[in-house]
Design an enzyme around this catalytic site. Structure first.
Site, PDB file in Angstrom:
ATOM      1  N   PRO A   9       0.787  -1.226   0.000  1.00 27.70           N
ATOM      2  CA  PRO A   9       0.000   0.000   0.000  1.00 27.70           C
ATOM      3  C   PRO A   9       0.822   1.282   0.000  1.00 27.70           C
ATOM      4  O   PRO A   9       1.864   1.365   0.658  1.00 27.70           O
ATOM      5  CB  PRO A   9      -0.826  -0.104   1.297  1.00 27.70           C
ATOM      6  CG  PRO A   9      -0.107  -1.096   2.136  1.00 27.70           C
ATOM      7  CD  PRO A   9       0.530  -2.054   1.178  1.00 27.70           C
ATOM      8  N   ASN A  10       0.307   2.239  -0.741  1.00 27.99           N
ATOM      9  CA  ASN A  10       0.850   3.606  -0.823  1.00 27.99           C
ATOM     10  C   ASN A  10       2.135   3.731  -1.626  1.00 27.99           C
ATOM     11  O   ASN A  10       2.600   4.844  -1.879  1.00 27.99           O
ATOM     12  CB  ASN A  10       1.040   4.221   0.582  1.00 27.99           C
ATOM     13  CG  ASN A  10      -0.259   4.263   1.355  1.00 27.99           C
ATOM     14  OD1 ASN A  10      -1.235   4.799   0.855  1.00 27.99           O
ATOM     15  ND2 ASN A  10      -0.301   3.676   2.545  1.00 27.99           N
ATOM     16  N   ARG A  17       4.423  10.982  -2.027  1.00 31.21           N
ATOM     17  CA  ARG A  17       4.366  10.643  -0.609  1.00 31.21           C
ATOM     18  C   ARG A  17       5.725  10.880   0.072  1.00 31.21           C
ATOM     19  O   ARG A  17       6.751  10.337  -0.362  1.00 31.21           O
ATOM     20  CB  ARG A  17       3.872   9.204  -0.465  1.00 31.21           C
ATOM     21  CG  ARG A  17       4.850   8.133  -0.213  1.00 31.21           C
ATOM     22  CD  ARG A  17       4.219   6.765  -0.040  1.00 31.21           C
ATOM     23  NE  ARG A  17       4.074   6.391   1.336  1.00 31.21           N
ATOM     24  CZ  ARG A  17       4.394   5.192   1.819  1.00 31.21           C
ATOM     25  NH1 ARG A  17       4.852   4.246   1.029  1.00 31.21           N
ATOM     26  NH2 ARG A  17       4.241   4.935   3.082  1.00 31.21           N
ATOM     27  N   TYR A  22      11.042   8.885   0.927  1.00 30.36           N
ATOM     28  CA  TYR A  22      10.967   7.906  -0.166  1.00 30.36           C
ATOM     29  C   TYR A  22      11.511   8.407  -1.497  1.00 30.36           C
ATOM     30  O   TYR A  22      11.524   7.654  -2.468  1.00 30.36           O
ATOM     31  CB  TYR A  22       9.507   7.444  -0.335  1.00 30.36           C
ATOM     32  CG  TYR A  22       8.969   6.772   0.915  1.00 30.36           C
ATOM     33  CD1 TYR A  22       9.501   5.565   1.352  1.00 30.36           C
ATOM     34  CD2 TYR A  22       7.958   7.362   1.670  1.00 30.36           C
ATOM     35  CE1 TYR A  22       9.027   4.956   2.508  1.00 30.36           C
ATOM     36  CE2 TYR A  22       7.475   6.755   2.821  1.00 30.36           C
ATOM     37  CZ  TYR A  22       8.013   5.556   3.236  1.00 30.36           C
ATOM     38  OH  TYR A  22       7.542   4.949   4.373  1.00 30.36           O
ATOM     39  N   ASN A  73       7.949  -5.844  -1.134  1.00 32.67           N
ATOM     40  CA  ASN A  73       7.931  -4.714  -0.209  1.00 32.67           C
ATOM     41  C   ASN A  73       6.482  -4.598   0.271  1.00 32.67           C
ATOM     42  O   ASN A  73       5.645  -4.015  -0.403  1.00 32.67           O
ATOM     43  CB  ASN A  73       8.369  -3.419  -0.906  1.00 32.67           C
ATOM     44  CG  ASN A  73       8.387  -2.241   0.054  1.00 32.67           C
ATOM     45  OD1 ASN A  73       7.863  -2.330   1.170  1.00 32.67           O
ATOM     46  ND2 ASN A  73       8.977  -1.137  -0.366  1.00 32.67           N
ATOM     47  N   ALA A  76       3.337  -0.867   4.658  1.00 35.82           N
ATOM     48  CA  ALA A  76       2.860  -0.844   6.044  1.00 35.82           C
ATOM     49  C   ALA A  76       2.443  -2.228   6.545  1.00 35.82           C
ATOM     50  O   ALA A  76       2.524  -2.502   7.748  1.00 35.82           O
ATOM     51  CB  ALA A  76       1.702   0.133   6.182  1.00 35.82           C
ATOM     52  N   GLU A  97      12.809  -9.580   1.063  1.00 36.21           N
ATOM     53  CA  GLU A  97      12.079  -8.393   1.512  1.00 36.21           C
ATOM     54  C   GLU A  97      12.870  -7.130   1.143  1.00 36.21           C
ATOM     55  O   GLU A  97      14.100  -7.113   1.298  1.00 36.21           O
ATOM     56  CB  GLU A  97      11.942  -8.497   3.039  1.00 36.21           C
ATOM     57  CG  GLU A  97      11.266  -7.340   3.714  1.00 36.21           C
ATOM     58  CD  GLU A  97      11.329  -7.464   5.252  1.00 36.21           C
ATOM     59  OE1 GLU A  97      12.210  -8.203   5.788  1.00 36.21           O
ATOM     60  OE2 GLU A  97      10.510  -6.822   5.911  1.00 36.21           O
ATOM     61  N   HIS A  99      12.784  -2.730   1.529  1.00 39.65           N
ATOM     62  CA  HIS A  99      12.205  -1.451   1.962  1.00 39.65           C
ATOM     63  C   HIS A  99      13.055  -0.331   1.403  1.00 39.65           C
ATOM     64  O   HIS A  99      14.294  -0.386   1.502  1.00 39.65           O
ATOM     65  CB  HIS A  99      12.162  -1.337   3.494  1.00 39.65           C
ATOM     66  CG  HIS A  99      11.318  -2.414   4.102  1.00 39.65           C
ATOM     67  ND1 HIS A  99       9.950  -2.383   4.034  1.00 39.65           N
ATOM     68  CD2 HIS A  99      11.653  -3.567   4.714  1.00 39.65           C
ATOM     69  CE1 HIS A  99       9.479  -3.483   4.593  1.00 39.65           C
ATOM     70  NE2 HIS A  99      10.494  -4.218   5.013  1.00 39.65           N
ATOM     71  N   ARG A 106      13.697   4.036  12.064  1.00 39.06           N
ATOM     72  CA  ARG A 106      12.450   4.811  12.113  1.00 39.06           C
ATOM     73  C   ARG A 106      11.647   4.467  13.385  1.00 39.06           C
ATOM     74  O   ARG A 106      12.205   3.993  14.357  1.00 39.06           O
ATOM     75  CB  ARG A 106      11.677   4.588  10.815  1.00 39.06           C
ATOM     76  CG  ARG A 106      12.464   5.117   9.580  1.00 39.06           C
ATOM     77  CD  ARG A 106      11.697   4.961   8.283  1.00 39.06           C
ATOM     78  NE  ARG A 106      10.462   5.755   8.311  1.00 39.06           N
ATOM     79  CZ  ARG A 106       9.499   5.622   7.401  1.00 39.06           C
ATOM     80  NH1 ARG A 106       9.631   4.758   6.409  1.00 39.06           N
ATOM     81  NH2 ARG A 106       8.410   6.366   7.486  1.00 39.06           N
TER      82      ARG A 106
HETATM   83  C1  DQA Z   1       8.368   0.927   3.457  1.00 42.89           C
HETATM   84  C2  DQA Z   1       8.543   1.139   4.968  1.00 42.89           C
HETATM   85  C3  DQA Z   1       7.237   0.915   5.704  1.00 42.89           C
HETATM   86  O1  DQA Z   1       7.418   1.102   7.107  1.00 42.89           O
HETATM   87  C4  DQA Z   1       6.181   1.890   5.224  1.00 42.89           C
HETATM   88  O2  DQA Z   1       4.952   1.642   5.856  1.00 42.89           O
HETATM   89  C5  DQA Z   1       6.056   1.907   3.750  1.00 42.89           C
HETATM   90  C6  DQA Z   1       7.248   1.784   2.909  1.00 42.89           C
HETATM   91  C7  DQA Z   1       9.660   1.263   2.682  1.00 42.89           C
HETATM   92  O3  DQA Z   1       9.734   0.873   1.524  1.00 42.89           O
HETATM   93  O4  DQA Z   1      10.544   1.941   3.206  1.00 42.89           O
HETATM   94  O5  DQA Z   1       4.954   2.113   3.216  1.00 42.89           O
HETATM   95  O6  DQA Z   1       8.081  -0.441   3.235  1.00 42.89           O
END
Ligand code: DQA
Length: 147
Positions: A9-10, A17, A22, A73, A76, A97, A99, A106
Protein backbone atom coordinates in the site's frame (compact mmCIF):
# COMPACT_ATOMS: atom_id res chain seq x y z
CA UNK A 1 13.73 -17.80 -13.91
CA UNK A 2 10.53 -15.99 -13.23
CA UNK A 3 10.01 -13.64 -10.25
CA UNK A 4 6.96 -11.94 -8.82
CA UNK A 5 7.67 -8.47 -7.42
CA UNK A 6 5.02 -7.28 -4.99
CA UNK A 7 4.63 -3.72 -3.74
CA UNK A 8 2.18 -2.95 -0.97
CA UNK A 9 0.00 0.00 0.00
CA UNK A 10 0.85 3.61 -0.82
CA UNK A 11 3.90 2.70 -2.88
CA UNK A 12 1.80 3.71 -5.90
CA UNK A 13 2.09 7.25 -4.51
CA UNK A 14 5.87 7.37 -4.70
CA UNK A 15 7.07 10.82 -5.68
CA UNK A 16 4.10 12.42 -3.91
CA UNK A 17 4.37 10.64 -0.61
CA UNK A 18 6.90 11.91 1.95
CA UNK A 19 9.61 12.61 -0.64
CA UNK A 20 12.13 13.35 2.12
CA UNK A 21 11.84 9.66 3.09
CA UNK A 22 10.97 7.91 -0.17
CA UNK A 23 12.53 10.20 -2.76
CA UNK A 24 11.07 12.20 -5.66
CA UNK A 25 10.90 9.49 -8.29
CA UNK A 26 7.41 8.16 -8.95
CA UNK A 27 6.07 4.61 -9.03
CA UNK A 28 6.33 4.37 -12.81
CA UNK A 29 10.06 5.10 -12.43
CA UNK A 30 10.33 2.31 -9.84
CA UNK A 31 8.58 -0.12 -12.17
CA UNK A 32 10.96 0.75 -15.03
CA UNK A 33 13.91 0.39 -12.68
CA UNK A 34 12.75 -3.08 -11.58
CA UNK A 35 12.17 -4.20 -15.18
CA UNK A 36 15.69 -3.04 -16.13
CA UNK A 37 17.24 -4.75 -13.09
CA UNK A 38 15.44 -7.99 -13.93
CA UNK A 39 16.55 -7.84 -17.57
CA UNK A 40 20.14 -7.28 -16.40
CA UNK A 41 19.89 -10.31 -14.12
CA UNK A 42 18.37 -12.39 -16.92
CA UNK A 43 15.13 -13.05 -15.07
CA UNK A 44 11.52 -12.48 -16.08
CA UNK A 45 9.37 -10.40 -13.75
CA UNK A 46 5.74 -9.72 -13.13
CA UNK A 47 5.05 -6.55 -11.17
CA UNK A 48 2.11 -6.38 -8.78
CA UNK A 49 1.07 -3.46 -6.59
CA UNK A 50 -1.99 -3.41 -4.38
CA UNK A 51 -3.28 -1.41 -1.45
CA UNK A 52 -5.36 -4.26 0.00
CA UNK A 53 -3.93 -6.94 2.24
CA UNK A 54 -6.24 -9.70 0.95
CA UNK A 55 -5.31 -8.98 -2.67
CA UNK A 56 -1.64 -9.43 -1.75
CA UNK A 57 -2.45 -12.71 0.04
CA UNK A 58 -4.38 -13.90 -3.06
CA UNK A 59 -1.46 -13.00 -5.33
CA UNK A 60 1.05 -14.85 -3.15
CA UNK A 61 -1.20 -17.92 -3.15
CA UNK A 62 -1.54 -17.74 -6.94
CA UNK A 63 2.26 -17.56 -7.27
CA UNK A 64 2.61 -21.19 -6.22
CA UNK A 65 3.76 -23.28 -9.16
CA UNK A 66 4.01 -20.18 -11.38
CA UNK A 67 6.99 -18.20 -10.07
CA UNK A 68 10.43 -19.28 -8.88
CA UNK A 69 10.68 -16.58 -6.24
CA UNK A 70 9.14 -13.43 -4.77
CA UNK A 71 10.56 -9.98 -4.07
CA UNK A 72 8.23 -8.15 -1.71
CA UNK A 73 7.93 -4.71 -0.21
CA UNK A 74 4.80 -5.18 1.90
CA UNK A 75 4.97 -1.49 2.91
CA UNK A 76 2.86 -0.84 6.04
CA UNK A 77 1.62 -4.46 6.06
CA UNK A 78 5.20 -5.46 6.87
CA UNK A 79 4.57 -4.45 10.46
CA UNK A 80 1.03 -5.79 10.88
CA UNK A 81 0.24 -8.67 8.57
CA UNK A 82 0.42 -12.19 9.89
CA UNK A 83 -1.76 -13.09 6.85
CA UNK A 84 1.01 -12.12 4.42
CA UNK A 85 3.58 -13.97 6.54
CA UNK A 86 1.37 -17.08 6.53
CA UNK A 87 0.82 -16.85 2.75
CA UNK A 88 4.58 -16.65 2.13
CA UNK A 89 5.13 -19.62 4.43
CA UNK A 90 2.30 -21.56 2.79
CA UNK A 91 3.65 -21.32 -0.76
CA UNK A 92 7.23 -21.65 0.55
CA UNK A 93 8.73 -19.86 -2.43
CA UNK A 94 12.07 -18.19 -1.71
CA UNK A 95 11.34 -14.55 -0.96
CA UNK A 96 13.41 -11.41 -0.38
CA UNK A 97 12.08 -8.39 1.51
CA UNK A 98 12.80 -4.85 0.35
CA UNK A 99 12.21 -1.45 1.96
CA UNK A 100 13.11 1.81 0.31
CA UNK A 101 13.78 3.48 3.66
CA UNK A 102 15.90 2.22 6.53
CA UNK A 103 13.05 1.05 8.76
CA UNK A 104 15.54 0.09 11.48
CA UNK A 105 16.14 3.81 12.09
CA UNK A 106 12.45 4.81 12.11
CA UNK A 107 9.53 4.58 14.56
CA UNK A 108 9.30 1.74 17.05
CA UNK A 109 6.14 0.37 15.38
CA UNK A 110 8.23 -0.28 12.26
CA UNK A 111 10.72 -2.45 14.12
CA UNK A 112 8.83 -5.68 13.61
CA UNK A 113 8.60 -7.32 10.20
CA UNK A 114 6.20 -10.24 9.99
CA UNK A 115 6.80 -10.83 6.26
CA UNK A 116 10.54 -10.72 6.89
CA UNK A 117 10.23 -13.85 9.02
CA UNK A 118 9.47 -15.78 5.82
CA UNK A 119 12.20 -14.12 3.74
CA UNK A 120 15.76 -15.32 3.11
CA UNK A 121 17.12 -11.76 3.07
CA UNK A 122 16.12 -8.14 3.64
CA UNK A 123 17.39 -4.99 1.92
CA UNK A 124 16.49 -1.64 3.47
CA UNK A 125 17.54 1.96 3.10
CA UNK A 126 18.94 1.57 -0.40
CA UNK A 127 16.05 3.20 -2.26
CA UNK A 128 15.33 1.69 -5.68
CA UNK A 129 18.71 -0.06 -5.61
CA UNK A 130 17.37 -2.45 -2.96
CA UNK A 131 15.15 -4.08 -5.59
CA UNK A 132 18.13 -4.65 -7.89
CA UNK A 133 20.10 -6.21 -5.02
CA UNK A 134 17.09 -8.35 -4.10
CA UNK A 135 16.64 -9.67 -7.65
CA UNK A 136 20.32 -10.55 -7.97
CA UNK A 137 20.46 -12.16 -4.54
CA UNK A 138 17.31 -14.21 -5.19
CA UNK A 139 18.63 -15.46 -8.54
CA UNK A 140 21.89 -16.57 -6.92
CA UNK A 141 20.04 -18.08 -3.97
CA UNK A 142 17.81 -20.18 -6.23
CA UNK A 143 20.75 -21.22 -8.41
CA UNK A 144 22.54 -22.33 -5.24
CA UNK A 145 19.52 -24.33 -4.11
CA UNK A 146 19.36 -26.09 -7.47
CA UNK A 147 23.10 -26.83 -7.71
C1 DQA B 1 8.37 0.93 3.46
C2 DQA B 1 8.54 1.14 4.97
C3 DQA B 1 7.24 0.91 5.70
O1 DQA B 1 7.42 1.10 7.11
C4 DQA B 1 6.18 1.89 5.22
O2 DQA B 1 4.95 1.64 5.86
C5 DQA B 1 6.06 1.91 3.75
C6 DQA B 1 7.25 1.78 2.91
C7 DQA B 1 9.66 1.26 2.68
O3 DQA B 1 9.73 0.87 1.52
O4 DQA B 1 10.54 1.94 3.21
O5 DQA B 1 4.95 2.11 3.22
O6 DQA B 1 8.08 -0.44 3.23
Amino acid sequence: MNFLVINGPNLNLLGLREPEIYGRQDFAALQSFIRRAAAEAGVEVELFQHNHEGAIVDKIQAAYGVFDGIVINPAAYTHTSVAILDALKAVALPAVEVHLSDVSKRESFRQISYAGMACVKTYMGLGFEGYREAIHYLRQYIEGERA
